[in-house]
Design an enzyme around this catalytic site. Structure first.
Site, mmCIF file in Angstrom:
data_model
loop_
_atom_site.group_PDB
_atom_site.id
_atom_site.type_symbol
_atom_site.label_atom_id
_atom_site.label_comp_id
_atom_site.label_asym_id
_atom_site.label_seq_id
_atom_site.Cartn_x
_atom_site.Cartn_y
_atom_site.Cartn_z
ATOM 1 N N ARG A 1 0.835 -1.199 0.000
ATOM 2 C CA ARG A 1 0.000 0.000 0.000
ATOM 3 C C ARG A 1 0.870 1.249 0.000
ATOM 4 O O ARG A 1 0.581 2.233 -0.691
ATOM 5 C CB ARG A 1 -0.943 0.000 1.209
ATOM 6 C CG ARG A 1 -2.091 -0.992 1.096
ATOM 7 C CD ARG A 1 -2.817 -1.199 2.425
ATOM 8 N NE ARG A 1 -3.272 0.045 3.032
ATOM 9 C CZ ARG A 1 -3.723 0.124 4.283
ATOM 10 N NH1 ARG A 1 -3.780 -0.959 5.050
ATOM 11 N NH2 ARG A 1 -4.135 1.282 4.767
ATOM 12 N N CYS B 1 -0.237 6.124 9.434
ATOM 13 C CA CYS B 1 -0.693 4.855 8.841
ATOM 14 C C CYS B 1 -1.908 5.187 7.976
ATOM 15 O O CYS B 1 -1.942 6.228 7.330
ATOM 16 C CB CYS B 1 -1.012 3.826 9.923
ATOM 17 S SG CYS B 1 -2.266 4.357 11.117
#
Length: 359
Positions: A249, A307
């Site tokens: 990601r 995150c």
């Protein structure tokens, strides 16, 4: 009250019966016996505070970052226990079986635990972003209802080992509560040890029989980075911004769980949360240092964490504390990559903007 008394009357003798076993696990070692699964050796108290095993951490100026299940079983009457489980929609307990924090808590929990609902109630309800940090006043109100005062040592755990509990741990730290620790291994490790499990009716909305007075004393606002601060950091490099999302990601090679473009904030470094966790436990300090070195994170310089939505970053925050970088000095970009993309900010693909990483 009566059912709780009966339950504890059953559980406490069972706990006492396990004390001979606890005497053989003073350093976190477990016997290979029927009904027990071998777990890798770990100290009972990990990081932070004063590592004096002969003194209850309740009396410590700052609690350890993490405690073992055997330590908690021996100190259950001296602490407040919170289930801080939260799961992503894509996470499963087994193929086809979605994880459900509310249902799991209602069915089974560590004795005396209440639910720390940072995704539903203990958050900034005015924000469109997921589980943003609440105001000190709202945090104080919610925590007080859980029977927690400023002097209590709080233990947070979750249903996957070390996953969402560090978010609860970081929230207490951000509110100036230093007497908070993560249960290393979480509920899975507690269960594998055969320790008492409470099954009396409770829900995630259950509060303490008697509320406590709690007054949050939050850290400076600089401990929570907002979007302008993160944007300014691209040029100033005041912090090394460490991103805890999975590597694919971060690199833009795998989709985000939310409808936003994958990739990363310019200049950020990739330390996937799974790189600092092993079998549901935080890795050892030596292992964590190796992870940070491979990711080009300089532990002698300021670090900030991010995150996808502010949860897994806190796992890396806990790992950093184990190697001497306290949470109080590790700012969190609370809105995280989700806020970055919803604000229309650009994403970087690959590693063209960052030092080489071997992760």
């Amino acid at each position: 009250m009566h059912s709780r008394g009966v339950l504890m009357g059953v559980l406490l003798p069972r706990t006492l019966a396990l004390l001979p076993i606890f005497s053989s696990v003073k350093a976190g070692f477990l016997p290979q016996a029927a009904g027990f699964q071998t777990i890798r050796p770990l100290p009972e108290l990990r990081g932070g505070g004063t590592r004096n095993f002969g003194v209850s951490s309740v009396a410590m100026a700052s609690a350890p970052t993490a405690v073992s299940c055997s330590w908690l079983a021996s100190n259950l009457d001296k602490v407040k226990v919170l289930d801080a489980s939260w799961y992503m929609a894509t996470q499963e307990r087994s193929p086809g079986v979605k994880l459900d924090a509310a249902a799991e808590f209602a069915a089974r929990r560590i004795p005396g635990a209440l639910f720390f609902d940072f995704d539903g109630t203990i958050k900034d309800a005015a924000s469109d972003l997921p589980h943003m940090m609440p105001s000190p006043e709202h945090f104080s109100q919610c925590v007080g209802k859980l029977g927690i005062s400023n002097s209590h040592h709080v233990i947070v755990y979750d249903g996957l080992g070390v996953w969402s509990s560090p978010r609860g741990w970081y929230m207490f730290k951000a509110m100036g509560h230093h007497q908070v620790s993560i249960l290393d291994g979480g509920f899975p490790a507690w269960e594998k040890l055969g320790l008492p499990i409470e099954t009396e009716p409770k829900t995630v909305d259950t509060v303490a029989e008697k509320a406590a007075e709690y007054v949050a004393a939050p850290l400076p606002k600089s401990n929570l980075l907002d979007l302008p601060a993160v944007e300014a950091n691209i040029k100033s490099r005041q912090y090394q911004l460490v991103d805890a999302r999975p590597g694919p990601r971060f690199l833009g090679e795998a989709p985000e769980p939310r409808p936003i473009e994958s990739g990363h904030i310019q200049g950020s470094l990739s330390v996937p949360w799974s790189a600092v966790v092993k079998d549901g436990f935080l890795k050892t300090p030596d292992e964590i240092r190796e992870v940070m070195e491979k990711a080009s994170v300089d532990l002698t310089k300021p670090v900030a964490i991010t995150c996808g939505s502010g949860v897994s970053a806190c796992i890396v925050g806990a790992a950093l504390e184990l190697v001497g970088v306290p949470a109080e000095k590790t700012p969190l970009f609370d809105g995280a990559y989700t806020e970055w993309k919803l604000a229309g900010k650009p994403s970087i693909k690959g590693r063209v903007d960052a030092p080489a990483s071997k992760l």
